[in-house]
Design a protein around this motif. Sequence first.
Motif, PDB file in Angstrom:
ATOM      1  N   ARG B 222       6.055  25.132  -8.092  1.00 11.14           N
ATOM      2  CA  ARG B 222       7.238  24.432  -8.606  1.00 11.14           C
ATOM      3  C   ARG B 222       7.939  23.667  -7.499  1.00 11.14           C
ATOM      4  O   ARG B 222       8.405  22.542  -7.686  1.00 11.14           O
ATOM      5  N   LYS B 223       8.015  24.277  -6.316  1.00 10.89           N
ATOM      6  CA  LYS B 223       8.630  23.612  -5.167  1.00 10.89           C
ATOM      7  C   LYS B 223       7.816  22.377  -4.795  1.00 10.89           C
ATOM      8  O   LYS B 223       8.370  21.322  -4.470  1.00 10.89           O
ATOM      9  N   LEU B 224       6.522  22.534  -4.881  1.00 10.94           N
ATOM     10  CA  LEU B 224       5.651  21.404  -4.574  1.00 10.94           C
ATOM     11  C   LEU B 224       5.870  20.272  -5.581  1.00 10.94           C
ATOM     12  O   LEU B 224       5.940  19.097  -5.203  1.00 10.94           O
ATOM     13  N   ALA B 225       6.019  20.621  -6.848  1.00 15.21           N
ATOM     14  CA  ALA B 225       6.236  19.604  -7.882  1.00 15.21           C
ATOM     15  C   ALA B 225       7.493  18.789  -7.585  1.00 15.21           C
ATOM     16  O   ALA B 225       7.534  17.572  -7.814  1.00 15.21           O
ATOM     17  N   ARG B 233       3.754  15.365 -13.576  1.00 14.81           N
ATOM     18  CA  ARG B 233       2.893  14.331 -14.156  1.00 14.81           C
ATOM     19  C   ARG B 233       1.800  13.872 -13.201  1.00 14.81           C
ATOM     20  O   ARG B 233       0.945  13.061 -13.579  1.00 14.81           O
ATOM     21  N   THR B 234       1.841  14.314 -11.977  1.00 15.91           N
ATOM     22  CA  THR B 234       0.850  13.892 -10.989  1.00 15.91           C
ATOM     23  C   THR B 234      -0.560  14.102 -11.547  1.00 15.91           C
ATOM     24  O   THR B 234      -0.903  15.205 -11.973  1.00 15.91           O
ATOM     25  N   PRO B 235      -1.356  13.022 -11.562  1.00 10.24           N
ATOM     26  CA  PRO B 235      -2.691  13.181 -12.164  1.00 10.24           C
ATOM     27  C   PRO B 235      -3.632  13.998 -11.276  1.00 10.24           C
ATOM     28  O   PRO B 235      -3.611  13.879 -10.057  1.00 10.24           O
ATOM     29  N   MET B 236      -4.415  14.840 -11.908  1.00 10.09           N
ATOM     30  CA  MET B 236      -5.441  15.596 -11.210  1.00 10.09           C
ATOM     31  C   MET B 236      -6.768  14.857 -11.381  1.00 10.09           C
ATOM     32  O   MET B 236      -6.894  13.971 -12.226  1.00 10.09           O
ATOM     33  N   THR B 241      -2.784  16.545 -15.984  1.00  7.49           N
ATOM     34  CA  THR B 241      -1.673  16.435 -15.037  1.00  7.49           C
ATOM     35  C   THR B 241      -1.547  17.745 -14.262  1.00  7.49           C
ATOM     36  O   THR B 241      -2.092  18.779 -14.657  1.00  7.49           O
ATOM     37  N   PHE B 242      -0.780  17.689 -13.191  1.00 10.89           N
ATOM     38  CA  PHE B 242      -0.535  18.881 -12.379  1.00 10.89           C
ATOM     39  C   PHE B 242       0.094  19.977 -13.243  1.00 10.89           C
ATOM     40  O   PHE B 242      -0.314  21.145 -13.198  1.00 10.89           O
ATOM     41  N   GLY B 243       1.061  19.583 -14.076  1.00 11.22           N
ATOM     42  CA  GLY B 243       1.731  20.568 -14.938  1.00 11.22           C
ATOM     43  C   GLY B 243       0.760  21.241 -15.896  1.00 11.22           C
ATOM     44  O   GLY B 243       0.749  22.468 -16.042  1.00 11.22           O
ATOM     45  N   ASP B 303      -6.803  24.114  -5.131  1.00 14.20           N
ATOM     46  CA  ASP B 303      -7.187  23.254  -4.016  1.00 14.20           C
ATOM     47  C   ASP B 303      -6.112  22.195  -3.778  1.00 14.20           C
ATOM     48  O   ASP B 303      -5.681  21.958  -2.644  1.00 14.20           O
ATOM     49  N   PHE B 304      -5.632  21.616  -4.856  1.00 16.20           N
ATOM     50  CA  PHE B 304      -4.594  20.590  -4.774  1.00 16.20           C
ATOM     51  C   PHE B 304      -3.323  21.168  -4.146  1.00 16.20           C
ATOM     52  O   PHE B 304      -2.731  20.573  -3.234  1.00 16.20           O
TER      53      PHE B 304
END
Lengths: 379, 379
Positions: B222-225, B233-236, B241-243, B303-304
């Motif tokens: 969550r902190k990273l988000a 919403r960051t695409p994987m 998405t990351f979420g 990994d991300f």
Amino acid sequence: MTETVVPYVIPANAGTLTYQQAGVDYDRVDPIKRLAQQAARATAAQLAQHGVAEIAQSRGESAYVVDVGPFHLASIVECLGTKILVADAVYRDGGKSLYAAIAQDTIAMAVNDLITVGATPLVVQAYWAAGGSDWFADERRAADLIAGWKAACETCGVSWGGGETPALAGVVEGDTIDLGASCVGIVSPKSRLSLGDELAEGDAIVLLASSGIHANGVSLARKLAERLPEGYRTPMADGTTFGEALLAPTVLYAPVTEALARAGINVHYCVNVTGHGWRKLLRHPGAFTYRVTELPPVPPVLDFIAREAKLDASEAYGTLNMGAGFALFVSAAEAERVVAVAAECGVAAWVAGCVEAGPKRLVIEALDVVWGDDALQLR
Amino acid sequence: MTETVVPYVIPANAGTLTYQQAGVDYDRVDPIKRLAQQAARATAAQLAQHGVAEIAQSRGESAYVVDVGPFHLASIVECLGTKILVADAVYRDGGKSLYAAIAQDTIAMAVNDLITVGATPLVVQAYWAAGGSDWFADERRAADLIAGWKAACETCGVSWGGGETPALAGVVEGDTIDLGASCVGIVSPKSRLSLGDELAEGDAIVLLASSGIHANGVSLARKLAERLPEGYRTPMADGTTFGEALLAPTVLYAPVTEALARAGINVHYCVNVTGHGWRKLLRHPGAFTYRVTELPPVPPVLDFIAREAKLDASEAYGTLNMGAGFALFVSAAEAERVVAVAAECGVAAWVAGCVEAGPKRLVIEALDVVWGDDALQLR
């Protein structure tokens, strides 16, 4: 905590503070609760692969029961709810730590439910979800919580098996804690199972004394505190404050039900008087008329709440326990023995009424209160 | 969810986001946790009056065990924790309701712990404490939560016994919900008890695949988000998405442990890899050296996180599950059969290392990570 106060009847008027105004809206919770109950029921078939089976009748009762062969297994999870906010307020405003009482309340919520089915509670697990790690850094209140938890387990004859103490910033409000307890027990011998099969007309209703508000009706009490000029500091007749009186710990009834079993008394049905107050006496699914002819003394703090919130008798008894924390339904011939056994456990009890043939309703004679089947919808 | 990604090693540097920075401070929780454990231990004597006794060795393990005669009784309460906030954020930001996944996570937290002692889970109780009645008024997410809960119970072969769905405004934050589960099961026959007595040098360590972050390390995620320009919403790489990737539901391992029992495989010890990541592999109280020679593939979302949070290998594997959600310790001769049985249950597994004589430590060869006895203090 249960000194005698004459039950009163106050007519409803414009100043009445209802439970819905106090922020608890059962209508919005219940449809989903019912959907969940349907889904839950469908999972019972899973037990067959393990060679065990649920006691279907226990669904809708206060604890869930599975027949595991030599005995029945009963389990429950419960929570303290918003009573923690009263303890927090009293602690902030004067420094009196009543977290030991709050611990007892939490265990009572689980254990007093579990014993209704005839179970002997064996293990309690603690669920203490704090709003942040800081909650546990205040060693005084944390140590009080632990001491109260341990003492309540000892009173109930259960082993504190462990639990979970997460810090959940963002889920639980800062500087408070969400307290819950799970409890597991066994019904042994199986004949102790008290799901109401034996409830019959002519049975007596024995009420066990409460110590005060216990942990239900607290939202109403909190709303009332906001209205009072001195809030939780408002002095009560006995010299305590309103806040302290609210925090009288819930009576633990497990010693009584265990003593009744040892005395060979056959309990037909039990009701833990919690949310919905005395409407809970309508819990049994059968069609009986419950007639209450004697009212227990009302704890001063509940008398105070009912008067100050201008609740009429129906509202007061339909929301608060009004002095009766637990109800036992037994054959009339055994009723006085039940009272005696409870007294030996230090719990006052009264033969308060009887079960009659007739439409499903609760008649509280002295208060002119009559509730029908629609007063309580739990299933 | 477990496509192969080569394990990486990133050196720690100034940009590292540690778990303590993410708001979880184990040092502040643990002293009180230990005080609670001492108090809890003292209550075990209560069981004698009921003719039963605890298995003292189960204290400090993931579930509490009582010998009730014909079999052992195991119980646990657990919670989802802050992962709900990820589901809430994803729901608010696009309307994707992943509450069914969250339900599975919550059950996994309880059931995956319960099975470590060799128990067959029988009953799950739901603890759903909402920040207000409104939470349940959103029928879509509430129905998803119910559907996911039911499905997870069915996967685990348990009956959903009931539970508690309070609205706790002022305790639980508005528009979210504190989710917990209690679980009770039996160890039957008693020889299935797996508290580690039989763990021995030469045993194999079999790791079972995780599906992603499960429900531990979420505060860090969550902190990273918050740091990422596009947040959840960051695409994987796979188009999610990351979420959404974070919300892959936790693997339920009960089908594997039940299948192993049916296959007659004797499990010496189990570890549910949750908080503290792989440091949990040091859970057994004995002095053994655990040597990991093969690493499972790392789920892309982990990994991300490790790369973006600039965690070195020790931090990543000491916080996150890094592809291993559960560990089974079995005799080396049975290790490959364990892998085969798990595969039949749809769970990838690897013979990842072995137990050796030597000082208590975990050696992860490919990562140059060595943790000693001080890396994990649970007792």
